[in-house]
Every structure is written in structure tokens, then in C-alpha cells.
Design a protein around this motif. Structure first.
Motif, PDB file in Angstrom:
ATOM      1  N   LEU A  72      30.322  44.282  -7.745  1.00 43.47           N
ATOM      2  CA  LEU A  72      29.191  43.543  -7.902  1.00 43.47           C
ATOM      3  C   LEU A  72      29.062  43.068  -7.393  1.00 43.47           C
ATOM      4  N   PRO A  73      27.795  42.220  -7.229  1.00 40.53           N
ATOM      5  CA  PRO A  73      27.931  40.782  -6.297  1.00 40.53           C
ATOM      6  C   PRO A  73      28.615  39.257  -6.169  1.00 40.53           C
ATOM      7  N   ARG A  74      28.762  39.039  -4.775  1.00 45.39           N
ATOM      8  CA  ARG A  74      29.594  38.697  -4.971  1.00 45.39           C
ATOM      9  C   ARG A  74      28.845  36.758  -5.548  1.00 45.39           C
ATOM     10  N   ALA A  75      30.035  36.066  -6.308  1.00 44.95           N
ATOM     11  CA  ALA A  75      29.205  35.018  -6.827  1.00 44.95           C
ATOM     12  C   ALA A  75      28.851  33.671  -5.896  1.00 44.95           C
ATOM     13  N   ALA A  76      30.060  33.846  -4.853  1.00 54.39           N
ATOM     14  CA  ALA A  76      30.351  33.043  -3.991  1.00 54.39           C
ATOM     15  C   ALA A  76      30.276  33.665  -2.287  1.00 54.39           C
ATOM     16  N   GLU A  77      30.278  32.476  -1.818  1.00 53.91           N
ATOM     17  CA  GLU A  77      30.310  32.104  -0.208  1.00 53.91           C
ATOM     18  C   GLU A  77      32.266  32.646   0.057  1.00 53.91           C
ATOM     19  N   PRO A  78      32.094  33.697   1.299  1.00 55.61           N
ATOM     20  CA  PRO A  78      31.813  34.313   1.731  1.00 55.61           C
ATOM     21  C   PRO A  78      31.152  35.420   0.938  1.00 55.61           C
ATOM     22  N   PHE A  79      29.955  35.949   2.109  1.00 55.50           N
ATOM     23  CA  PHE A  79      28.751  37.534   1.545  1.00 55.50           C
ATOM     24  C   PHE A  79      28.757  37.190  -0.168  1.00 55.50           C
ATOM     25  N   ALA A  80      28.006  35.709   0.063  1.00 52.35           N
ATOM     26  CA  ALA A  80      27.640  35.835  -1.740  1.00 52.35           C
ATOM     27  C   ALA A  80      26.426  36.724  -1.842  1.00 52.35           C
ATOM     28  N   ASP A  81      26.182  37.315  -2.663  1.00 49.01           N
ATOM     29  CA  ASP A  81      25.600  38.164  -3.425  1.00 49.01           C
ATOM     30  C   ASP A  81      25.497  39.180  -2.691  1.00 49.01           C
ATOM     31  N   MET A  82      26.192  39.581  -2.094  1.00 45.49           N
ATOM     32  CA  MET A  82      26.247  40.898  -0.901  1.00 45.49           C
ATOM     33  C   MET A  82      27.128  42.035  -2.534  1.00 45.49           C
ATOM     34  N   PRO A  83      26.844  42.873  -2.663  1.00 46.03           N
ATOM     35  CA  PRO A  83      28.038  44.037  -3.974  1.00 46.03           C
ATOM     36  C   PRO A  83      29.741  44.371  -2.600  1.00 46.03           C
ATOM     37  N   ALA A  84      30.510  44.351  -3.868  1.00 48.76           N
ATOM     38  CA  ALA A  84      31.872  43.458  -3.022  1.00 48.76           C
ATOM     39  C   ALA A  84      32.533  44.044  -4.270  1.00 48.76           C
ATOM     40  N   LEU A  85      34.010  44.946  -3.550  1.00 45.57           N
ATOM     41  CA  LEU A  85      34.938  45.010  -4.905  1.00 45.57           C
ATOM     42  C   LEU A  85      34.855  44.025  -5.306  1.00 45.57           C
ATOM     43  N   ILE A  86      35.146  44.404  -7.400  1.00 50.92           N
ATOM     44  CA  ILE A  86      35.721  43.446  -8.301  1.00 50.92           C
ATOM     45  C   ILE A  86      37.404  42.563  -7.945  1.00 50.92           C
ATOM     46  N   GLY A  87      36.817  41.152  -7.618  1.00 55.35           N
ATOM     47  CA  GLY A  87      38.515  40.727  -7.372  1.00 55.35           C
ATOM     48  C   GLY A  87      37.710  39.377  -7.889  1.00 55.35           C
ATOM     49  N   GLY A  88      39.062  38.580  -7.359  1.00 50.94           N
ATOM     50  CA  GLY A  88      39.041  36.986  -8.027  1.00 50.94           C
ATOM     51  C   GLY A  88      40.398  36.203  -7.237  1.00 50.94           C
ATOM     52  N   TYR A  89      40.622  35.053  -7.448  1.00 46.65           N
ATOM     53  CA  TYR A  89      41.826  34.574  -6.957  1.00 46.65           C
ATOM     54  C   TYR A  89      42.697  34.770  -7.707  1.00 46.65           C
ATOM     55  N   VAL A  90      44.323  34.217  -7.136  1.00 48.85           N
ATOM     56  CA  VAL A  90      44.870  34.980  -7.931  1.00 48.85           C
ATOM     57  C   VAL A  90      45.127  33.656  -8.744  1.00 48.85           C
ATOM     58  N   HIS A  91      45.399  32.632  -9.987  1.00 47.68           N
ATOM     59  CA  HIS A  91      45.193  31.826 -10.246  1.00 47.68           C
ATOM     60  C   HIS A  91      46.804  31.975 -11.480  1.00 47.68           C
ATOM     61  N   VAL A  92      47.309  30.725 -10.310  1.00 50.52           N
ATOM     62  CA  VAL A  92      48.899  30.333 -10.605  1.00 50.52           C
ATOM     63  C   VAL A  92      49.086  29.931 -11.838  1.00 50.52           C
ATOM     64  N   GLU A  93      48.120  28.830 -12.181  1.00 49.26           N
ATOM     65  CA  GLU A  93      48.524  28.159 -13.192  1.00 49.26           C
ATOM     66  C   GLU A  93      48.796  29.376 -14.975  1.00 49.26           C
ATOM     67  N   GLU A  94      47.993  30.580 -14.484  1.00 51.63           N
ATOM     68  CA  GLU A  94      47.314  31.309 -15.271  1.00 51.63           C
ATOM     69  C   GLU A  94      47.816  32.707 -15.283  1.00 51.63           C
ATOM     70  N   ASP A  95      48.349  33.204 -14.353  1.00 55.15           N
ATOM     71  CA  ASP A  95      48.826  34.444 -14.917  1.00 55.15           C
ATOM     72  C   ASP A  95      49.736  34.814 -13.958  1.00 55.15           C
ATOM     73  N   ALA A  96      50.188  35.291 -15.129  1.00 49.53           N
ATOM     74  CA  ALA A  96      52.046  35.315 -15.259  1.00 49.53           C
ATOM     75  C   ALA A  96      52.594  36.170 -13.590  1.00 49.53           C
ATOM     76  N   ASN A  97      51.105  37.124 -13.553  1.00 50.10           N
ATOM     77  CA  ASN A  97      52.058  37.932 -12.279  1.00 50.10           C
ATOM     78  C   ASN A  97      50.518  38.869 -12.220  1.00 50.10           C
ATOM     79  N   ALA A  98      50.720  39.730 -10.780  1.00 50.49           N
ATOM     80  CA  ALA A  98      49.537  39.889 -10.165  1.00 50.49           C
ATOM     81  C   ALA A  98      48.401  40.667 -11.273  1.00 50.49           C
ATOM     82  N   GLU A  99      49.567  41.671 -11.870  1.00 52.38           N
ATOM     83  CA  GLU A  99      48.677  42.512 -13.193  1.00 52.38           C
ATOM     84  C   GLU A  99      48.097  42.351 -14.300  1.00 52.38           C
ATOM     85  N   SER A 100      48.306  40.940 -13.970  1.00 51.98           N
ATOM     86  CA  SER A 100      48.278  40.000 -15.176  1.00 51.98           C
ATOM     87  C   SER A 100      46.759  39.499 -14.969  1.00 51.98           C
ATOM     88  N   ALA A 101      46.898  38.740 -14.010  1.00 51.79           N
ATOM     89  CA  ALA A 101      45.554  38.683 -12.382  1.00 51.79           C
ATOM     90  C   ALA A 101      44.078  40.000 -12.929  1.00 51.79           C
TER      91      ALA A 101
END
Lengths: 230, 230
Positions: free
Chosen positions: B38-67
Motif C-alpha cells: 500500500l502507498p504510505r499515507a505519511a512521511e517518511p517515504f510518503a506515497d511509496m508502496p510499502a508493507l501494510i503496517g502501523g503503530y501499536v496503539h497502546v490505548e486500543e490494542d490489547a496485544n500485537a495480534e489485536s493491532a
DNA sequence: ACAACAATTTGCAACATGCAACTTGCAAAA
DNA sequence: TTTTGCAAGTTGCATGTTGCAAATTGTTGT
């Protein structure tokens, strides 16, 4: 030092979890694998025996493996031993302080090397560690499972032996890792056919009783992977 | 929200790394495995295709699998697909922003499921992805190696097929994963002996030309592990 | 009825594995 | 000097697995 972390934390907009590495240090004792534990230096669970581990130091550690080496050296004096990434345990519950990430490793150390390190480690049978802080019991379980899995098709178990060993010792360590008896003739045939070892000339080991002298071997390559069951 | 992170950060005395999850989403296309980017939504490397991913949201995700599930759902609409932790990539260099930890996962999705998701994903042959941001090319390499390794002794490759499939399709997907031709009679014998599949009664698939109808199967258990090479 | 074609099975040689018996080398005991 | 105990290391064989080639089967279009 703090500045950098804070600055980027602000930029990314996301609070960050704690990041640590934990090491399942395994060594053979009396035909069983044992884990090396250390009393925790600080809260939470201060003084309770736990896996060897510590925070990743972002100013000091180039990567997770560097952190492992630094911590192993600092807490046990060991360096140059085999270790490999196991699995990452990451959840909001595993550490009472905060959302936390533990990048877990398992490490293998020969009996004599650990003895000579001269650190007071708490050695416990790896398949019966009792109650441990955090999810350390789970991490140990995962390490054993992984090591057993890899025993079937790699020379990793040999990292629990000194550099030079006999065929019987090699078979014994595979039996310890795999948790099952192996046939002697089949084992030797297999290992020989795979051509993983080279003979070490010279000083045959001293035997307590009179018997045929043993050939000594060492691994040709530090890590070999093969196809089937031993 | 920020308070909690800062409070504990102060307590622990250590600046914390960035923590993200990255997903190597694999799917078969024309006899080859492809990765979904997927094209990256933000810097760095904005718009470049990259793996699907994102930050762990500590307030929202119970664990890594939830993320992982949250991110997969949000970015591709997919849920309920197979995924498994691959390896964690953690170093001071991999992200220009800061010391960063990527807990990498690989996920398998059948062709039709991904088509029906209707998201504009950039599909590239997994063994020739070209230049990618961060260490994403390394992560993909690791995923392929792991999947190939597991193909030899598990039903994981079947997760690239729809729930119901023919024996030939199953063999073809194993061949795709393993990157080698397999003997047809040996493959069928093995799969049958292992007793992993159950026949699906009813509507035999429509064939283009006149020929003997195929038996349809589904996995008995979603994940089976066995000993030897297929 | 026959042809075409993938689906599925069978036969067989080569190889691998588990089990038991056998041989070998050393030194202490007889 | 021979015998003996013991682990090291080898060998034979029954059984199971795998790869390769050939044969059989079920459908439908000709």
C-alpha cells in the motif's frame, strides 16, 4: 538524551510501549535442560528470580541483538555464545507498569562455559520452572518447543556441548533436547552421512574405566540445517 | 492519553523506541506468490508502496495480534484470515525517525477473498519486489523463507486456497510455496495417509473440457503439523 | 463406440529407519 | 598371557517412504 525520545514521540502522536529483551539461557545439567534465572534488581517483582533481560537502550544498542549481547555480558559475563530470536511477546497485560514489548531470545551455553563464568545463577529444570514473574514461564515454554523443533533438523543442540565432543555425547544432547531415546546405529549413520562433523586428532579423552577410546569430533560449520528427523 | 506514557517513561528512565507491526500479506497469482503493498499515507517515504503496517496503539490494542487485526481491517477490509508472527526487526537504523521496532507478521489470503475485498492493493511477485522503504524487502524475504520452511511440514499453504479445493489445486499451491515440482502420486499418497482432509460432498466443480470429475476437499483441522517433507 | 484428458491408482526400485546382534580396542583382573 | 567387562562402532534385516513410470477410470464431445 531524553530530548530525542520526547521529540519524536510528539511527532508520531503515539505513546510508546516499554521495549525490553529477555533471554532464555539454556544449559544441560544431569540429562535435563535447565534455564538460568537471576533475581530481579528492581520493581516490579524485585528479588524474584526471572529471565535474564533488560531494557533496550536506544542511545547505546545498535539493534536488538546488541542489547542481548550487552545484557548477557553485564549480567553473566558470557559472550560469544549462540543465541537466536525466539518470539516477541507484546501486550498491555504482561507488565504491570505499562504496555510492554519483550523481544525474547533463547541462548545455549555448554555446561563448562557456564561453570567457569562463576556467576550465581539460579538454574532450574526448564520443563518445571515453577511460578515466574510476567509471562516468563510462557516464554520458556516457547523456547523449549522451538529448540525441540529445531533439534530435529539442525545442529543447534550441539551448541550445548563444548567445541570438541564424542558421538555419544552428541547423541545424549540430542536425546536431552528432543526428550526421547534415539537409536545409536541410526544416529551415527545419519550424522556420518550428513557429513556435519570433522574428526579432531590427538588427545583422546581420559576414561575412568578401561574401554575402547572414543573418536573426538567438532562441527564443520557452526550451523547446519538438514531435512529429516535425526 | 499522553500522560500515561510519559509518566512511566519517566519512571523507567529510558527513552522508548517506536513500536509498529508490519504485515507481509501473501496471495497467489499466476503460479507465483505476490505481496500486497500500500502507498504510505505519511512521511517518511510518503506515497511509496510499502508493507501494510502501523503503530501499536497502546490505548486500543490489547496485544500485537489485536493491532494486526485492526490494521488489516482498516487498510484492506480483511478479517478472519490466517496470520502468524514472523520475526521482530529492531534497530536504530531501520527507520530514519528514531530507534524502531517492527513486529512483523505474515498473512495468507486466498485469491478470491482478496479480489472481493475490492481494495486497490499493489500486488508484486514476492520474490522480486524491487526497492522498498525501510527494511521491508528483508522482511518479505524472511516471510518467504519461513513459509517455505513451514510448507514442508504443515497445512499452512492451504490457507492460500478457498475453503474447498481439489487435490490438484492443493498440490499446485504447495509447489508454488516450495518453489519445486512435486510428484503427483507421492503427494496424494502422503496427504491421504496423513488424513488431513475430508471430502466435500455435492456440487463437483464445472470443468471446461470433458474429463473425469474431481473430488473436492476441505481441511479437517485449520492447522495440522506433520513430520516429514511433503 | 471411440477419442481426449485430467483424476486417481498401482508397481517397483532405491532409500531410510528401528531393532538386535555382532565386532573391536583397551586395560584391569585372573 | 589370557580372560573379561565395557563402551565404541558396525552390520544385517524387516519395515516403511519416496520418486518415477505406467496403467486405469469417469466424463463428454465426436
Amino acid at each position: 538524551m531524553r530530548a530525542r525520545g520526547l521529540k519524536h514521540m510528539a511527532e508520531t502522536e503515539f505513546p510508546r510501549p516499554i521495549v525490553t529483551v529477555d533471554i532464555v539461557l539454556l544449559t544441560p545439567r544431569e540429562e535435563r535442560l535447565h534455564v538460568a534465572l537471576l533475581p530481579r534488581a528492581a520493581e516490579p517483582f524485585a528479588d524474584m528470580p526471572a529471565l535474564i533481560g533488560g531494557y533496550v537502550h536506544v542511545e547505546e544498542d545498535a539493534n536488538a541483538e546488541s542489547a542481548v549481547m550487552r545484557i548477557l555480558k553485564a549480567k553473566t559475563g558470557l559472550s560469544g555464545i549462540f543465541f537466536e530470536q525466539l518470539q516477541t511477546f507484546a501486550s498491555m497485560n504482561r507488565d504491570p507498569r505499562d504496555w510492554s514489548v519483550s523481544i525474547a531470545y533463547f541462548a545455549l551455553v555448554p555446561r563448562d562455559l557456564l561453570d567457569n563464568a562463576g556467576v550465581a545463577l539460579d538454574l532450574r529444570p526448564a520443563d518445571a520452572v515453577g511460578e515466574l514473574p510476567f509471562d516468563h514461564a510462557d516464554i520458556i515454554r516457547a523456547a523449549l518447543e522451538r529448540l525441540r523443533g529445531k533439534g530435529a533438523y539442525s545442529t543447534i543442540p550441539a551448541r550445548l556441548l563444548p567445541e570438541v565432543f564424542t558421538m555419544s555425547e552428541l547423541q545424549a544432547i540430542y536425546e536431552t533436547v528432543m526428550g526421547e531415546r534415539l537409536d545409536q546405529s541410526a544416529f551415527r549413520r545419519k550424522i556420518n552421512d550428513l557429513n556435519l562433523l570433522e574428526e579432531v586428532e590427538g588427545e583422546k579423552r581420559q576414561t575412568e574405566r578401561a574401554r575402547r577410546p572414543t573418536t573426538l569430533y567438532r562441527l564443520k560449520s557452526p550451523l547446519a540445517v538438514f531435512d529429516r528427523r535425526i
